[in-house]
Design a protein around this motif. Structure first.
Motif, mmCIF file in Angstrom:
data_model
loop_
_atom_site.group_PDB
_atom_site.id
_atom_site.type_symbol
_atom_site.label_atom_id
_atom_site.label_comp_id
_atom_site.label_asym_id
_atom_site.label_seq_id
_atom_site.Cartn_x
_atom_site.Cartn_y
_atom_site.Cartn_z
ATOM 1 N N VAL A 113 0.875 -1.166 0.000
ATOM 2 C CA VAL A 113 0.000 0.000 0.000
ATOM 3 C C VAL A 113 0.916 1.221 0.000
ATOM 4 O O VAL A 113 1.756 1.368 0.890
ATOM 5 C CB VAL A 113 -0.927 0.024 1.233
ATOM 6 C CG1 VAL A 113 -1.762 1.308 1.238
ATOM 7 C CG2 VAL A 113 -1.837 -1.202 1.246
ATOM 8 N N LEU A 114 0.766 2.051 -0.998
ATOM 9 C CA LEU A 114 1.547 3.274 -1.116
ATOM 10 C C LEU A 114 0.620 4.463 -0.947
ATOM 11 O O LEU A 114 -0.565 4.388 -1.298
ATOM 12 C CB LEU A 114 2.223 3.344 -2.490
ATOM 13 C CG LEU A 114 3.092 2.142 -2.881
ATOM 14 C CD1 LEU A 114 3.547 2.264 -4.330
ATOM 15 C CD2 LEU A 114 4.286 2.030 -1.960
ATOM 16 N N CYS A 115 1.138 5.551 -0.417
ATOM 17 C CA CYS A 115 0.304 6.749 -0.331
ATOM 18 C C CYS A 115 1.169 7.988 -0.523
ATOM 19 O O CYS A 115 2.375 7.975 -0.278
ATOM 20 C CB CYS A 115 -0.477 6.801 0.975
ATOM 21 S SG CYS A 115 0.510 6.992 2.450
ATOM 22 N N ASP A 116 0.510 9.046 -0.973
ATOM 23 C CA ASP A 116 1.205 10.295 -1.256
ATOM 24 C C ASP A 116 0.155 11.386 -1.424
ATOM 25 O O ASP A 116 -1.013 11.102 -1.697
ATOM 26 C CB ASP A 116 2.043 10.176 -2.532
ATOM 27 C CG ASP A 116 3.120 11.242 -2.652
ATOM 28 O OD1 ASP A 116 3.219 12.094 -1.743
ATOM 29 O OD2 ASP A 116 3.846 11.234 -3.658
ATOM 30 N N GLY A 117 0.577 12.624 -1.281
ATOM 31 C CA GLY A 117 -0.319 13.751 -1.479
ATOM 32 C C GLY A 117 -0.148 14.351 -2.861
ATOM 33 O O GLY A 117 0.581 13.822 -3.699
ATOM 34 N N GLU A 118 -0.827 15.460 -3.094
ATOM 35 C CA GLU A 118 -0.696 16.181 -4.363
ATOM 36 C C GLU A 118 0.487 17.137 -4.273
ATOM 37 O O GLU A 118 0.849 17.607 -3.197
ATOM 38 C CB GLU A 118 -1.979 16.966 -4.663
ATOM 39 C CG GLU A 118 -3.154 16.074 -4.963
ATOM 40 C CD GLU A 118 -4.430 16.847 -5.273
ATOM 41 O OE1 GLU A 118 -5.115 16.458 -6.221
ATOM 42 O OE2 GLU A 118 -4.744 17.818 -4.560
ATOM 43 N N ASN A 119 1.082 17.432 -5.430
ATOM 44 C CA ASN A 119 2.295 18.243 -5.449
ATOM 45 C C ASN A 119 2.206 19.494 -6.309
ATOM 46 O O ASN A 119 3.103 20.324 -6.273
ATOM 47 C CB ASN A 119 3.471 17.403 -5.969
ATOM 48 C CG ASN A 119 3.696 16.156 -5.146
ATOM 49 O OD1 ASN A 119 3.825 16.229 -3.938
ATOM 50 N ND2 ASN A 119 3.710 15.003 -5.789
ATOM 51 N N TYR A 120 1.141 19.605 -7.106
ATOM 52 C CA TYR A 120 1.120 20.692 -8.086
ATOM 53 C C TYR A 120 -0.070 21.612 -7.851
ATOM 54 O O TYR A 120 -0.731 21.546 -6.823
ATOM 55 C CB TYR A 120 1.134 20.111 -9.502
ATOM 56 C CG TYR A 120 2.426 19.393 -9.803
ATOM 57 C CD1 TYR A 120 3.556 20.109 -10.204
ATOM 58 C CD2 TYR A 120 2.541 18.025 -9.645
ATOM 59 C CE1 TYR A 120 4.759 19.460 -10.457
ATOM 60 C CE2 TYR A 120 3.735 17.367 -9.896
ATOM 61 C CZ TYR A 120 4.844 18.098 -10.303
ATOM 62 O OH TYR A 120 6.021 17.454 -10.554
ATOM 63 N N GLY A 121 -0.352 22.482 -8.824
ATOM 64 C CA GLY A 121 -1.364 23.516 -8.701
ATOM 65 C C GLY A 121 -2.662 23.061 -8.053
ATOM 66 O O GLY A 121 -3.253 22.075 -8.459
ATOM 67 N N GLY A 122 -3.089 23.792 -7.014
ATOM 68 C CA GLY A 122 -4.342 23.483 -6.347
ATOM 69 C C GLY A 122 -4.261 22.327 -5.373
ATOM 70 O O GLY A 122 -5.286 21.799 -4.947
ATOM 71 N N ALA A 123 -3.057 21.900 -5.013
ATOM 72 C CA ALA A 123 -2.866 20.723 -4.158
ATOM 73 C C ALA A 123 -3.721 20.791 -2.896
ATOM 74 O O ALA A 123 -3.713 21.791 -2.176
ATOM 75 C CB ALA A 123 -1.397 20.578 -3.792
ATOM 76 N N ARG A 124 -4.450 19.712 -2.630
ATOM 77 C CA ARG A 124 -5.284 19.602 -1.442
ATOM 78 C C ARG A 124 -4.478 18.990 -0.299
ATOM 79 O O ARG A 124 -3.510 18.275 -0.530
ATOM 80 C CB ARG A 124 -6.510 18.739 -1.764
ATOM 81 C CG ARG A 124 -7.472 19.422 -2.741
ATOM 82 C CD ARG A 124 -8.441 18.428 -3.381
ATOM 83 N NE ARG A 124 -7.785 17.672 -4.441
ATOM 84 C CZ ARG A 124 -8.423 16.816 -5.246
ATOM 85 N NH1 ARG A 124 -9.713 16.605 -5.101
ATOM 86 N NH2 ARG A 124 -7.754 16.172 -6.189
ATOM 87 N N PRO A 125 -4.880 19.234 0.947
ATOM 88 C CA PRO A 125 -4.117 18.720 2.090
ATOM 89 C C PRO A 125 -4.079 17.192 2.131
ATOM 90 O O PRO A 125 -5.044 16.526 1.748
ATOM 91 C CB PRO A 125 -4.879 19.253 3.309
ATOM 92 C CG PRO A 125 -5.709 20.383 2.805
ATOM 93 C CD PRO A 125 -6.020 20.055 1.378
ATOM 94 N N CYS A 126 -2.981 16.670 2.590
ATOM 95 C CA CYS A 126 -2.838 15.244 2.897
ATOM 96 C C CYS A 126 -2.524 15.189 4.393
ATOM 97 O O CYS A 126 -1.463 15.631 4.824
ATOM 98 C CB CYS A 126 -1.708 14.614 2.078
ATOM 99 S SG CYS A 126 -1.424 12.877 2.443
#
Length: 197
Positions: free
Chosen positions: A173-186
């Motif tokens: 199981v891998l997880c990650d957040g967003e990194n670019y324009g408009g990135a939502r919180p992780c």
């Protein structure tokens, strides 16, 4: 070593996790439309490419992450997929990491000689929130793959996989957040919950 093989480029957004897709963002930075789907040129046959001494550029034992700027099971790529499977078939010494938001299409897109799966191919489904986990993971568990995983990325909401793990089919199981324009919180607690499960 891990590398990327993009036999085609471009995609169609299909769920909440696609909202701030890095591929669309980067294409826009270069004046391109990420919704323009096309087969890549010389890159299409990358796993079979050789150096000047005749050795494969992608070495035995390496992993190729496939279609990181698209989806391997995208409907618009149906005409190209058989050739991509043929390339994967020729490199059983390389690990191929497939990621999809379209597990409902997978069974109909497998090659005729697939059987219970090829040892060197792993399928991951993208589960950005609980809704998509509950939609996609049950489909993943029904598919004939020897190696299966879950990618909680971009992780935009809490996800519990506890009910799916006892089946013993999920290897990672891998997880990650967003990194670019408009990135939502992780949120840290979302990641922590996955780790604890």
């Amino acid at each position: 070593m891990h590398d990327i093989w993009n036999p085609w480029h471009g995609c169609v957004k299909c769920s909440e996790g696609c909202k701030n897709c890095y591929m669309f963002f980067l294409d826009a930075q270069h004046g391109k439309d990420g919704g323009n789907i096309y087969r890549t040129g010389a890159g299409f046959r990358y796993p079979l490419s050789k150096d000047k001494s005749g050795h494969y550029k992608v070495k035995s034992g390496e992993m190729l992450r496939v279609c990181m700027t698209s989806d391997f099971f995208l409907e618009q790529a149906d005409d190209w997929r058989a050739e991509a499977w043929a390339i994967i078939r020729q490199r059983p010494d390389v690990k191929f990491f497939l990621l999809t938001k379209r597990p409902h299409r997978v069974a109909a897109c497998l090659p005729p000689d697939w059987g219970e799966g090829w040892e060197h191919v792993m399928l991951n489904v993208s589960c950005e929130n609980q809704r998509r986990a509950d939609e996609r993971v049950p489909l993943l568990l029904q598919l004939p793959f020897k190696h299966k995983g879950i990618m909680c990325a971009p992780l935009i909401g809490a996800v519990s996989l506890a009910q799916y793990l006892p089946a013993g089919q999920i290897e990672q199981v891998l997880c990650d957040g967003e990194n670019y324009g408009g990135a939502r919180p992780c949120r840290y607690e979302w990641v922590q919950q996955l780790s604890e499960e």
